[in-house]
Design a protein around this motif. Structure first.
Motif, PDB file in Angstrom:
ATOM      1  N   PRO A  37       0.842  -1.207   0.000  1.00  0.00           N
ATOM      2  CA  PRO A  37       0.000   0.000   0.000  1.00  0.00           C
ATOM      3  C   PRO A  37       0.871   1.248   0.000  1.00  0.00           C
ATOM      4  O   PRO A  37       1.960   1.253   0.570  1.00  0.00           O
ATOM      5  CB  PRO A  37      -0.782  -0.103   1.309  1.00  0.00           C
ATOM      6  CG  PRO A  37      -0.632  -1.497   1.773  1.00  0.00           C
ATOM      7  CD  PRO A  37       0.626  -2.032   1.176  1.00  0.00           C
ATOM      8  N   ILE A  38       0.401   2.273  -0.630  1.00  0.00           N
ATOM      9  CA  ILE A  38       1.105   3.552  -0.636  1.00  0.00           C
ATOM     10  C   ILE A  38       0.258   4.546   0.152  1.00  0.00           C
ATOM     11  O   ILE A  38      -0.880   4.822  -0.204  1.00  0.00           O
ATOM     12  CB  ILE A  38       1.325   4.079  -2.071  1.00  0.00           C
ATOM     13  CG1 ILE A  38       2.232   3.127  -2.845  1.00  0.00           C
ATOM     14  CG2 ILE A  38       1.907   5.489  -2.041  1.00  0.00           C
ATOM     15  CD1 ILE A  38       2.431   3.503  -4.290  1.00  0.00           C
ATOM     16  N   TYR A  39       0.805   5.044   1.239  1.00  0.00           N
ATOM     17  CA  TYR A  39       0.145   6.074   2.023  1.00  0.00           C
ATOM     18  C   TYR A  39       0.768   7.396   1.616  1.00  0.00           C
ATOM     19  O   TYR A  39       1.980   7.494   1.441  1.00  0.00           O
ATOM     20  CB  TYR A  39       0.348   5.818   3.518  1.00  0.00           C
ATOM     21  CG  TYR A  39      -0.196   4.466   3.931  1.00  0.00           C
ATOM     22  CD1 TYR A  39      -1.549   4.291   4.150  1.00  0.00           C
ATOM     23  CD2 TYR A  39       0.648   3.370   4.045  1.00  0.00           C
ATOM     24  CE1 TYR A  39      -2.050   3.051   4.505  1.00  0.00           C
ATOM     25  CE2 TYR A  39       0.145   2.118   4.402  1.00  0.00           C
ATOM     26  CZ  TYR A  39      -1.203   1.970   4.627  1.00  0.00           C
ATOM     27  OH  TYR A  39      -1.708   0.755   4.968  1.00  0.00           O
ATOM     28  N   TYR A  40      -0.027   8.411   1.441  1.00  0.00           N
ATOM     29  CA  TYR A  40       0.518   9.656   0.921  1.00  0.00           C
ATOM     30  C   TYR A  40      -0.001  10.856   1.703  1.00  0.00           C
ATOM     31  O   TYR A  40      -1.007  10.798   2.398  1.00  0.00           O
ATOM     32  CB  TYR A  40       0.196   9.807  -0.563  1.00  0.00           C
ATOM     33  CG  TYR A  40      -1.281   9.830  -0.867  1.00  0.00           C
ATOM     34  CD1 TYR A  40      -1.964  11.037  -0.946  1.00  0.00           C
ATOM     35  CD2 TYR A  40      -2.000   8.651  -1.058  1.00  0.00           C
ATOM     36  CE1 TYR A  40      -3.314  11.070  -1.203  1.00  0.00           C
ATOM     37  CE2 TYR A  40      -3.354   8.678  -1.321  1.00  0.00           C
ATOM     38  CZ  TYR A  40      -4.008   9.900  -1.397  1.00  0.00           C
ATOM     39  OH  TYR A  40      -5.344   9.923  -1.645  1.00  0.00           O
ATOM     40  N   PHE A  41       0.732  11.933   1.557  1.00  0.00           N
ATOM     41  CA  PHE A  41       0.420  13.196   2.219  1.00  0.00           C
ATOM     42  C   PHE A  41       0.681  14.274   1.186  1.00  0.00           C
ATOM     43  O   PHE A  41       1.771  14.340   0.624  1.00  0.00           O
ATOM     44  CB  PHE A  41       1.348  13.352   3.430  1.00  0.00           C
ATOM     45  CG  PHE A  41       1.076  14.580   4.240  1.00  0.00           C
ATOM     46  CD1 PHE A  41       0.158  14.537   5.270  1.00  0.00           C
ATOM     47  CD2 PHE A  41       1.737  15.757   3.980  1.00  0.00           C
ATOM     48  CE1 PHE A  41      -0.090  15.657   6.041  1.00  0.00           C
ATOM     49  CE2 PHE A  41       1.490  16.888   4.737  1.00  0.00           C
ATOM     50  CZ  PHE A  41       0.569  16.839   5.776  1.00  0.00           C
ATOM     51  N   VAL A  42      -0.296  15.098   0.895  1.00  0.00           N
ATOM     52  CA  VAL A  42      -0.157  16.145  -0.118  1.00  0.00           C
ATOM     53  C   VAL A  42      -0.407  17.493   0.539  1.00  0.00           C
ATOM     54  O   VAL A  42      -1.394  17.666   1.257  1.00  0.00           O
ATOM     55  CB  VAL A  42      -1.165  15.935  -1.272  1.00  0.00           C
ATOM     56  CG1 VAL A  42      -1.023  17.037  -2.319  1.00  0.00           C
ATOM     57  CG2 VAL A  42      -0.976  14.569  -1.909  1.00  0.00           C
ATOM     58  N   THR A  43       0.482  18.446   0.283  1.00  0.00           N
ATOM     59  CA  THR A  43       0.305  19.801   0.808  1.00  0.00           C
ATOM     60  C   THR A  43       1.069  20.792  -0.062  1.00  0.00           C
ATOM     61  O   THR A  43       1.926  20.405  -0.847  1.00  0.00           O
ATOM     62  CB  THR A  43       0.788  19.904   2.271  1.00  0.00           C
ATOM     63  OG1 THR A  43       0.422  21.188   2.781  1.00  0.00           O
ATOM     64  CG2 THR A  43       2.291  19.728   2.384  1.00  0.00           C
ATOM     65  N   GLU A  44       0.754  22.036   0.089  1.00  0.00           N
ATOM     66  CA  GLU A  44       1.490  23.128  -0.536  1.00  0.00           C
ATOM     67  C   GLU A  44       2.500  23.648   0.480  1.00  0.00           C
ATOM     68  O   GLU A  44       2.293  23.497   1.693  1.00  0.00           O
ATOM     69  CB  GLU A  44       0.535  24.267  -0.918  1.00  0.00           C
ATOM     70  CG  GLU A  44      -0.469  23.909  -1.992  1.00  0.00           C
ATOM     71  CD  GLU A  44       0.131  23.845  -3.387  1.00  0.00           C
ATOM     72  OE1 GLU A  44       1.201  24.458  -3.614  1.00  0.00           O
ATOM     73  OE2 GLU A  44      -0.453  23.174  -4.236  1.00  0.00           O
ATOM     74  N   PRO A  45       3.591  24.286   0.029  1.00  0.00           N
ATOM     75  CA  PRO A  45       4.549  24.872   0.975  1.00  0.00           C
ATOM     76  C   PRO A  45       3.882  25.941   1.847  1.00  0.00           C
ATOM     77  O   PRO A  45       2.976  26.637   1.410  1.00  0.00           O
ATOM     78  CB  PRO A  45       5.599  25.510   0.067  1.00  0.00           C
ATOM     79  CG  PRO A  45       5.497  24.750  -1.216  1.00  0.00           C
ATOM     80  CD  PRO A  45       4.040  24.412  -1.362  1.00  0.00           C
ATOM     81  N   GLY A  46       4.323  25.999   3.094  1.00  0.00           N
ATOM     82  CA  GLY A  46       3.811  27.010   4.013  1.00  0.00           C
ATOM     83  C   GLY A  46       3.602  26.449   5.406  1.00  0.00           C
ATOM     84  O   GLY A  46       4.016  25.338   5.720  1.00  0.00           O
ATOM     85  N   LYS A  47       2.935  27.227   6.235  1.00  0.00           N
ATOM     86  CA  LYS A  47       2.654  26.837   7.625  1.00  0.00           C
ATOM     87  C   LYS A  47       1.393  25.967   7.633  1.00  0.00           C
ATOM     88  O   LYS A  47       0.385  26.317   7.030  1.00  0.00           O
ATOM     89  CB  LYS A  47       2.451  28.085   8.470  1.00  0.00           C
ATOM     90  CG  LYS A  47       2.347  27.823   9.951  1.00  0.00           C
ATOM     91  CD  LYS A  47       2.286  29.143  10.716  1.00  0.00           C
ATOM     92  CE  LYS A  47       2.215  28.932  12.206  1.00  0.00           C
ATOM     93  NZ  LYS A  47       2.142  30.210  12.926  1.00  0.00           N
ATOM     94  N   LEU A  48       1.452  24.840   8.312  1.00  0.00           N
ATOM     95  CA  LEU A  48       0.341  23.898   8.380  1.00  0.00           C
ATOM     96  C   LEU A  48      -0.185  23.818   9.804  1.00  0.00           C
ATOM     97  O   LEU A  48       0.596  23.842  10.755  1.00  0.00           O
ATOM     98  CB  LEU A  48       0.802  22.507   7.936  1.00  0.00           C
ATOM     99  CG  LEU A  48       1.474  22.423   6.575  1.00  0.00           C
ATOM    100  CD1 LEU A  48       2.002  21.032   6.343  1.00  0.00           C
ATOM    101  CD2 LEU A  48       0.504  22.820   5.487  1.00  0.00           C
ATOM    102  N   GLU A  49      -1.491  23.680   9.944  1.00  0.00           N
ATOM    103  CA  GLU A  49      -2.091  23.567  11.269  1.00  0.00           C
ATOM    104  C   GLU A  49      -2.765  22.213  11.432  1.00  0.00           C
ATOM    105  O   GLU A  49      -3.509  21.761  10.559  1.00  0.00           O
ATOM    106  CB  GLU A  49      -3.122  24.668  11.504  1.00  0.00           C
ATOM    107  CG  GLU A  49      -3.739  24.609  12.894  1.00  0.00           C
ATOM    108  CD  GLU A  49      -4.751  25.715  13.150  1.00  0.00           C
ATOM    109  OE1 GLU A  49      -5.214  25.812  14.296  1.00  0.00           O
ATOM    110  OE2 GLU A  49      -5.081  26.464  12.215  1.00  0.00           O
ATOM    111  N   PHE A  50      -2.499  21.577  12.555  1.00  0.00           N
ATOM    112  CA  PHE A  50      -3.134  20.322  12.952  1.00  0.00           C
ATOM    113  C   PHE A  50      -3.694  20.530  14.354  1.00  0.00           C
ATOM    114  O   PHE A  50      -3.449  21.557  14.985  1.00  0.00           O
ATOM    115  CB  PHE A  50      -2.106  19.184  12.971  1.00  0.00           C
ATOM    116  CG  PHE A  50      -1.502  18.908  11.626  1.00  0.00           C
ATOM    117  CD1 PHE A  50      -2.071  17.980  10.765  1.00  0.00           C
ATOM    118  CD2 PHE A  50      -0.354  19.576  11.213  1.00  0.00           C
ATOM    119  CE1 PHE A  50      -1.525  17.731   9.518  1.00  0.00           C
ATOM    120  CE2 PHE A  50       0.204  19.331   9.968  1.00  0.00           C
ATOM    121  CZ  PHE A  50      -0.383  18.406   9.122  1.00  0.00           C
ATOM    122  N   LYS A  51      -4.430  19.554  14.864  1.00  0.00           N
ATOM    123  CA  LYS A  51      -4.964  19.617  16.227  1.00  0.00           C
ATOM    124  C   LYS A  51      -4.478  18.397  17.000  1.00  0.00           C
ATOM    125  O   LYS A  51      -4.522  17.273  16.495  1.00  0.00           O
ATOM    126  CB  LYS A  51      -6.498  19.623  16.225  1.00  0.00           C
ATOM    127  CG  LYS A  51      -7.119  20.797  15.494  1.00  0.00           C
ATOM    128  CD  LYS A  51      -6.893  22.086  16.242  1.00  0.00           C
ATOM    129  CE  LYS A  51      -7.588  23.239  15.527  1.00  0.00           C
ATOM    130  NZ  LYS A  51      -7.407  24.503  16.197  1.00  0.00           N
TER     131      LYS A  51
END
Length: 167
Positions: free
Chosen positions: A26-40
């Motif tokens: 399986p391939i698990y992936y994470f996609v985002t644009e450059p910059g500051k990211l917020e999680f909880k």
């Protein structure tokens, strides 16, 4: 990533000289644009990370497979607005596809920076500089900012030292 930015095509490839496995994992992936990211976090408090792209020709390889002038590391400093990370987790991936094979090597993860290089093993160094996307964040368990997806950012226990053994 598709031009409409609504999807991506993900392929699994093997390095030159290595045959692919009969069954793809399986391939698990994470996609985002450059910059500051917020999680909880589990308590609903904000946890911030940083996504970025660096360009380098610094390589790590086995023995004399690559040019000694290109052997080395590039230091990446976190942006000031991210602040210091207590237990940094770094994810990094070479971007784009061409005839050169490389992955990423990381070391010296600290509260303010990390070192990164192209890992080429026994292959020759890449013919040009490469873009590497990275995500830097503190170790935590929680969700994305909308609460829709669970996330775990954690470092493996202990240390791992890969020594450059002669051929």
């Amino acid at each position: 990533i598709w031009s409409n930015k609504k999807g991506a095509t993900i392929l699994s490839e093997s390095p030159p000289g290595i045959s692919p496995a009969d069954q793809m994992s399986p391939i698990y992936y994470f996609v985002t644009e450059p910059g500051k990211l917020e999680f909880k976090d589990k308590n609903g408090s904000s946890v911030f990370g940083e996504a970025g792209i660096i360009n380098t020709d610094k390589v790590q390889c086995k023995g004399t497979a690559c040019d000694k002038d290109k052997k080395g590391w590039k230091t990446v400093k976190y942006h000031n607005e991210l602040g210091a990370l207590n237990n940094p987790v770094i994810m990094a991936q070479v971007q784009g596809k061409d005839g050169d094979w490389s992955t990423t090597a990381l070391r010296q993860l600290s509260s303010t920076s990390f070192d990164i290089a192209l890992e080429v093993g026994r292959q020759k160094e890449p013919s040009s500089t490469k873009n590497i996307a990275y995500l830097a964040i503190d170790s935590f368990i929680g969700t994305d900012s909308s609460g829709e997806s669970n996330v775990i950012f954690a470092r493996a226990p202990g240390t791992y030292n890969q020594k450059e053994n002669p051929l």
